[in-house]
Design a protein around this motif. Structure first.
Motif, short mmCIF file in Angstrom:
data_model
loop_
_atom_site.label_atom_id
_atom_site.label_comp_id
_atom_site.label_asym_id
_atom_site.label_seq_id
_atom_site.Cartn_x
_atom_site.Cartn_y
_atom_site.Cartn_z
N MET A 35 123.42 175.48 49.37
CA MET A 35 123.87 173.75 49.61
C MET A 35 122.45 173.21 48.70
O MET A 35 122.64 172.65 48.14
CB MET A 35 124.04 173.55 49.55
N ASP A 36 121.76 173.67 50.01
CA ASP A 36 120.21 172.84 49.16
C ASP A 36 119.43 173.18 48.06
O ASP A 36 118.79 172.20 47.06
CB ASP A 36 119.33 173.02 50.78
N LYS A 37 119.27 174.21 47.79
CA LYS A 37 118.69 175.08 46.75
C LYS A 37 119.68 175.00 45.85
O LYS A 37 119.11 174.25 44.47
CB LYS A 37 118.87 176.61 46.87
N LYS A 38 120.34 174.67 45.38
CA LYS A 38 122.06 174.42 44.82
C LYS A 38 121.78 172.33 44.34
O LYS A 38 122.00 172.52 42.78
CB LYS A 38 123.28 174.48 45.13
N TYR A 39 121.36 172.06 45.38
CA TYR A 39 121.35 170.73 44.96
C TYR A 39 120.05 170.46 45.89
O TYR A 39 120.17 170.18 47.43
CB TYR A 39 122.90 169.84 45.92
#
Length: 329
Positions: A35-39
């Motif tokens: 999720m850190d990479k996605k957002y």
């Protein structure tokens, strides 16, 4: 928020010990990193909150009233250090749902206020005061996953966890077969390498395993599948004439074990999650541990090595050394 809480919310960025291939908490897991990479904005400010939601039903009156249940819905803040995030003072009970029966699919009706707040906390942003810095910031919140047992998973996820297609990962590809008193799920060898020696063994179900691993469906895949199902748009909560069992012509329909599109799919990021649902520790570690070691140690009341289990082995024509011996003369 006070200074101590504001400092603890930065723990996963400022104080956490990071070692390769070591999992100490959610920040070390792939779901968090995904999720850190996605957002990317999630990782820019440590005060953006990552949450988990746990729920389960229990009878508050013990055996005196078997027809009553209470469902607490508890929010866990994973930004906090591991020794604090699961302590009672830091668990947020957002809902307490009483009733005379299990919630089932209607749990979405009660989750509506929580989901609306989660949508508001994700976008637009909420102005929050940071006591450590003495200034305000735009806080955003993301729900990483839910935590529950298997029956509650069916209520939240919307896919049946009973019967021959009970696996919420394999879905319609679940491999199962009837046994004398239960359903056996025996297709796990498909995940071994293709030349693994256990694939050639017939000691598991009397057959060689030639099946290939199933493609794992993630949130986006499941969301697209649910959008294609014809029986979901007519679903209504509660007892309703339209909520009838489908006829025999739908028995081979993909996704037929889905009963609804869960309300959590309304969250704009839910279909992007890598691990949206978790089974709680008790049902994985405690119950399975007791059954496994109860059988190995032949503990009275805990062993699964019973009469029907031995007859199942005879039915499948495997492990002849464990078959019952007929001593009648």
């Amino acid at each position: 928020m006070n200074k101590d809480i504001a400092s603890d919310l930065r723990y996963h960025r400022d104080k956490r010990v990071v070692e390769p291939n070591v999992l100490r908490g959610p920040p070390d897991g792939n779901a968090w990193k995904h999720m850190d990479k996605k957002y990317p904005w999630l990782d820019e400010d440590a005060l953006h909150l990552r949450l988990g939601v746990g729920t389960d039903g229990f009878n508050p009156f013990g055996i005196t009233s078997s027809s009553y249940s209470v469902w607490p819905v508890i929010v866990v803040v994973y930004n906090l250090p591991p020794w604090r995030s699961m302590k009672e003072p830091f668990l947020l009970m957002t809902l307490l749902i009483p009733g005379k029966k299990s919630l089932g699919r209607d749990i979405d009706v009660y989750l509506r206020p929580l989901v609306e707040e989660l949508k508001q906390l994700f976008n637009p942003r909420v102005v929050t005061f940071d006591a450590l810095e003495g200034d305000t910031f735009n806080m955003r919140v993301i729900l990483l996953w839910t935590i529950h047992d298997l029956p509650a998973l069916a209520s939240v996820f919307g896919h049946s966890t009973m019967g021959y297609k009970a696996c919420h990962v394999c879905l319609d590809g679940t491999y199962s077969q009837p046994l004398r008193s239960k359903i056996g799920f025996l297709g796990h060898r498909r995940y071994f390498p293709i030349h693994h020696r256990w694939r050639k063994s017939k000691a598991f179900n009397g057959k060689n395993e030639k099946a290939l691993p199933l493609k794992q469906l993630f949130g986006k895949d499941i969301f697209e599948l649910l959008q294609k199902l014809d029986h979901l748009p007519g679903f209504k909560y509660g007892k309703h004439p339209g909520n009838k069992k489908r006829n025999a012509s739908s028995k081979d329909m993909p996704g037929k074990y889905f009963r609804k599109m869960g309300i959590l799919f309304e969250l704009p990021y839910w279909k992007d999650l890598k691990l949206p649902h978790n089974l709680d520790v008790m049902h994985i570690e405690k119950n399975i541990f007791e059954s496994l070691f109860g059988t190995l140690l032949n503990i009275d009341g805990k062993s699964k090595d019973a009469l029907k289990a031995c007859k199942d082995l005879e039915d499948m024509n495997i492990r002849a050394d464990l078959h019952l011996n007929d001593t009648r003369s």
